[in-house]
Design an enzyme around this catalytic site. Structure first.
Site, short mmCIF file in Angstrom:
data_model
loop_
_atom_site.label_atom_id
_atom_site.label_comp_id
_atom_site.label_asym_id
_atom_site.label_seq_id
_atom_site.Cartn_x
_atom_site.Cartn_y
_atom_site.Cartn_z
N CYS A 1 0.83 -1.20 0.00
CA CYS A 1 0.00 0.00 0.00
C CYS A 1 0.86 1.25 0.00
CB CYS A 1 -0.86 0.02 1.25
SG CYS A 1 -1.87 -1.43 1.46
N ARG B 1 5.05 -0.57 -6.30
CA ARG B 1 5.06 -1.38 -5.08
C ARG B 1 3.94 -2.42 -5.09
NH1 ARG B 1 7.91 1.67 -0.89
NH2 ARG B 1 6.80 0.47 0.64
N TRP C 1 -3.32 -2.54 -1.28
CA TRP C 1 -3.08 -3.96 -1.58
C TRP C 1 -3.90 -4.72 -0.54
CZ3 TRP C 1 -0.86 -8.30 0.78
CH2 TRP C 1 -0.46 -9.33 -0.08
N ASN D 1 -2.18 2.22 6.26
CA ASN D 1 -1.38 1.07 5.82
C ASN D 1 -1.13 0.21 7.05
OD1 ASN D 1 -1.14 2.02 3.27
ND2 ASN D 1 1.04 2.48 3.36
N GLY D 2 -1.29 -1.09 6.91
CA GLY D 2 -1.04 -1.97 8.05
C GLY D 2 -2.26 -2.82 8.33
N GLU E 1 15.79 -19.54 -6.38
CA GLU E 1 15.45 -18.21 -6.88
C GLU E 1 14.92 -18.30 -8.33
OE1 GLU E 1 14.89 -15.34 -5.88
OE2 GLU E 1 15.28 -13.94 -7.52
N LYS F 1 11.30 -16.96 -9.51
CA LYS F 1 11.15 -15.98 -10.58
C LYS F 1 10.11 -16.45 -11.60
CE LYS F 1 13.59 -12.48 -9.80
NZ LYS F 1 12.97 -12.63 -8.47
N GLU G 1 6.56 -16.21 -10.08
CA GLU G 1 6.03 -14.86 -9.83
C GLU G 1 5.84 -14.07 -11.12
OE1 GLU G 1 8.46 -12.38 -7.28
OE2 GLU G 1 10.30 -12.91 -8.32
N HIS H 1 13.69 -38.85 -4.41
CA HIS H 1 12.79 -39.14 -3.29
C HIS H 1 11.37 -38.66 -3.53
CE1 HIS H 1 16.16 -40.64 -1.04
NE2 HIS H 1 16.81 -39.49 -1.20
N LYS I 1 5.91 -5.00 -4.07
CA LYS I 1 7.37 -4.85 -4.01
C LYS I 1 7.86 -4.92 -2.58
CE LYS I 1 11.45 -3.83 -5.62
NZ LYS I 1 12.12 -5.04 -6.17
C1 G6P Z 1 8.40 -9.13 -1.83
C2 G6P Z 1 9.06 -8.85 -3.16
C3 G6P Z 1 10.27 -9.77 -3.34
C4 G6P Z 1 11.24 -9.61 -2.18
C5 G6P Z 1 10.53 -9.83 -0.84
C6 G6P Z 1 11.43 -9.41 0.32
O1 G6P Z 1 7.81 -10.38 -1.84
O2 G6P Z 1 8.14 -9.05 -4.21
O3 G6P Z 1 10.93 -9.46 -4.55
O4 G6P Z 1 12.27 -10.53 -2.32
O5 G6P Z 1 9.35 -9.03 -0.75
O6 G6P Z 1 11.61 -8.03 0.24
P1 G6P Z 1 12.81 -7.24 0.85
O7 G6P Z 1 12.52 -5.81 0.52
O8 G6P Z 1 12.79 -7.50 2.33
O9 G6P Z 1 14.07 -7.72 0.22
#
Ligand code: G6P
Length: 607
Positions: A2, A27, A75, A101-102, A481, A485, A488, A504, A602
């Site tokens: 948010c 974000r 969000w 926000n929160g 990772e 990727k 997402e 396994h 984000k």
């Molecule tokens: C969100 C983002 C990710 C990120 C994660 C942790 O899920 O979409 O890309 O890795 O938060 O965020 P940070 O800002 O703590 O690295």
């Protein structure tokens, strides 16, 4: 996640607010809203589900001549992303407008109490209760009403509030959610992330937990949690405006991928020389580092995987237990912590609620906290005992790219510096490491070049039922990772697993329509990994290999992308680059929203 923007002054209020929201779009959000106050006090509000463009479509209906306003991108947490649930929220008389926000954890209880008192709540969101509580507490001074309500709330908040009876005044409060005030000449700004207002002012006051700010056109007054006034600590923030523009690229993600050589070079600036690694930011906690008997690394999402890359090396060199835990687990179920624990929190934004929660748990137990963060001035940088900044520059795309490789590199640099301080590496070892580290930017450029093979590979396998990302040793983090990727960005199911675990269970999934993506690094476990890939080939699964220091791949792979040879911890971070491109190409083929994938944010500022 948010976003909040607020403004008091003589500019066009709704244009200023919408421009700010536009800068926070990256974000992630699913609805947006705005409330503006006219000179006479009347508050007008518009809210729309979906993109900011939907809200812009109804701005023309707002009265002109407003003097203050608040705006939000939401969000969804409580309640679906509808027009009604979007912020701002108002009391039933349209006197109080609030953005939050929160999460208000006791909202159901407060809702029951308000309903019993005769209030009519119209939305499904937790925030609305705050507007009604303020309505009840209001006796002619909105600051006092907000201050009276805050102790009744459980949870996290960044709150901004306006009252119809007090035009030209905005009250802001924060607890465990970021909020900053921007100071102007005869105008004041508010934002959950200063990026939204830095075009107008670089004089920023970051509110601390418990702070309450009273904004009026002529200036701001700050109060601490006990209600005492205090003088603002004004920080001057430098802002790279270019970071917020695509500069010819179709997507921020692609631009940020290409920025990796520069970001990796910046991460090493002043820290790596031909003689070794020395991170001056660690000097302040040198006694705690020397006393540390365990290292706990906490992070979320991509930052968690980046943190895994150097963890085994750290334990091997430092001879103390090194554990990497997702912050959401650590914060409520921490390991044994005490004054001899070093907790390293890794985060791009420095605002991830779970990572901050883990840090608070660690600090309460007496541990020393080192933060590895990209965003200077973020909450994490203010709460940690020492901070090492990534220096990667602003990252706009929701999917981490340059922040991931920078996090993997900086955790590696911290590991090496801890080993140097502990006398665990000889001068010769350190020189050998630093010689190779200094070639990382060039290796990243070469990996970007070889990634040009990926559009064709992505096309060949697009439509597969799923993908299994595998590796062994340092490459496992890269496999995790890579799978994240793909999920997402392209919304394709992918699993990251240690290659030895395939037999396994996961191997059952493999076949001609379920390829393996393998991170194949030149290490002692290479023959073992190759055997696992042969087993995959024996079950008709195509194998797409990212190869470092391995020439002969025709027996175990169907497709290959060759990156420079390097030691495993370095090759692992470079190998992420082609995997980023793979997901990017898959997302293009899927027609997905690359910079803002659905349901993602984000910076995740709620639990
Ligand atoms: C969100 C983002 C990710 C990120 C994660 C942790 O899920 O979409 O890309 O890795 O938060 O965020 P940070 O800002 O703590 O690295």
């Amino acid at each position: 996640m948010c976003g909040i923007v607020g403004y008091i002054g003589s500019r066009d209020v709704s244009t200023t607010l919408i421009e700010g929201l536009r800068l926070l779009e990256y974000r992630g959000y699913d609805s947006a809203g705005i409330a503006v106050a006219a000179t006479g006090g009347e508050i007008s509000m518009r809210k729309r589900a979906g993109r900011l463009a939907n809200l812009e479509g109804v701005l023309g209906e707002l009265p002109t001549g407003s003097i203050a306003g608040i705006a939000h991108t939401r969000w969804a947490t409580h309640g679906a992303p509808t027009d009604l649930n979007a912020h701002p929220h108002m009391d039933e008389h349209g006197e109080i407008a609030i953005i939050h926000n929160g999460i208000i954890e006791n909202y159901a209880e407060l809702q029951r109490e308000l309903t019993a008192k005769g209030h009519t709540l119209s939305s499904d969101v937790d925030t609305e209760v705050i507007a009604h509580l303020i309505e009840d507490a209001y006796q002619g001074d909105i600051r006092l009403a907000v201050a009276a309500v805050l102790p009744r709330l459980h949870g996290q908040w960044a709150l901004v509030v306006m009252h119809r009876g007090e035009p030209g005044r905005i009250i802001a409060a924060r607890r465990e959610a970021p909020l900053a005030v921007g100071l102007g000449e005869g105008e004041q700004f508010l934002a959950s992330d200063p990026v939204a207002i830095l075009e107008h002012t670089n004089k920023i006051v970051f509110l601390r937990d418990g702070d309450l700010a009273d904004l009026q056109r002529g200036g701001i007054t700050l109060y601490d949690a006990a209600g005492a006034k205090f003088a603002p600590k004004v920080e001057t923030i430098t802002w790279d405006g270019a970071a917020a523009r695509k500069e010819g690229y179709d997507h921020f993600m692609r631009k940020e991928m290409d920025e990796q050589p520069r970001a990796l070079s910046a991460a090493m600036l002043g820290r790596v020389s031909v003689d070794g690694v020395a991170i001056s930011e660690l000097d302040a906690i040198a006694p705690a580092l020397a006393a540390a008997r365990s290292i706990e690394v906490v992070a979320c999402g991509s930052a968690y995987y980046a943190s895994l890359t150097a963890a085994t090396l750290a334990e091997r060199l430092l001879r103390v237990p090194v554990r990497v835990t997702v912050a959401s687990e650590f914060r409520y179920d921490p390991p044994a912590l005490g004054p001899t624990s070093l907790v390293i929190a890794v985060s791009q934004s420095g605002e991830t609620a779970d990572t901050l929660g883990a840090v608070r748990t660690a600090k309460a137990a007496g541990a020393t906290v080192l933060a590895i963060v990209n965003a200077a001035g973020s909450s994490l940088t203010r709460e940690a005992d020492a901070v090492v900044l990534l220096q990667a520059g602003t990252e706009i795309s929701v999917a981490a790219t340059k922040s991931y490789t920078s996090q993997a590199l900086v955790t590696l640099l911290v590991t090496l510096d801890l080993a140097r301080r502990a006398g665990a590496l000889t001068a010769e070892d350190l020189r050998s490491w630093s010689t190779e580290l200094l070639t990382i930017p060039a290796m990243a450029s070469a990996a970007l070049d070889s990634s040009d093979a990926l559009p064709a590979i992505a096309k060949k396998y697009f439509g597969s039922s799923g993908f299994m990302f595998v590796s062994r040793g340092a490459g496992i983090a890269t496999a995790f990772e890579g799978a994240l990727k793909l999920k997402e960005l392209a919304y394709i199911h992918a699993e990251g697993i240690a290659a030895g675990e395939m037999k396994h269970g996961p191997i059952s999934l493999l076949g001609a329509d379920h390829p393996v993506v393998a991170v194949v690094l030149n290490s002692s476990v290479l023959p073992k990994l190759v055997s696992n890939l042969m087993e995959s080939r024996a079950r008709s699964a195509p194998v797409i290999a990212i190869l470092s220091g391995v020439d002969d791949w025709s027996t175990f792979a169907t497709d290959a992308v060759v990156i420079p040879a390097a030691r495993p911890e370095i090759a692992a971070l470079i190998a992420t680059i082609p995997l980023q491109r793979f997901s990017y190409e898959m997302a293009l083929l899927a027609g997905a929203d690359i910079d803002q994938p659905k349901n993602l944010a984000k910076s995740v500022t709620v639990e």
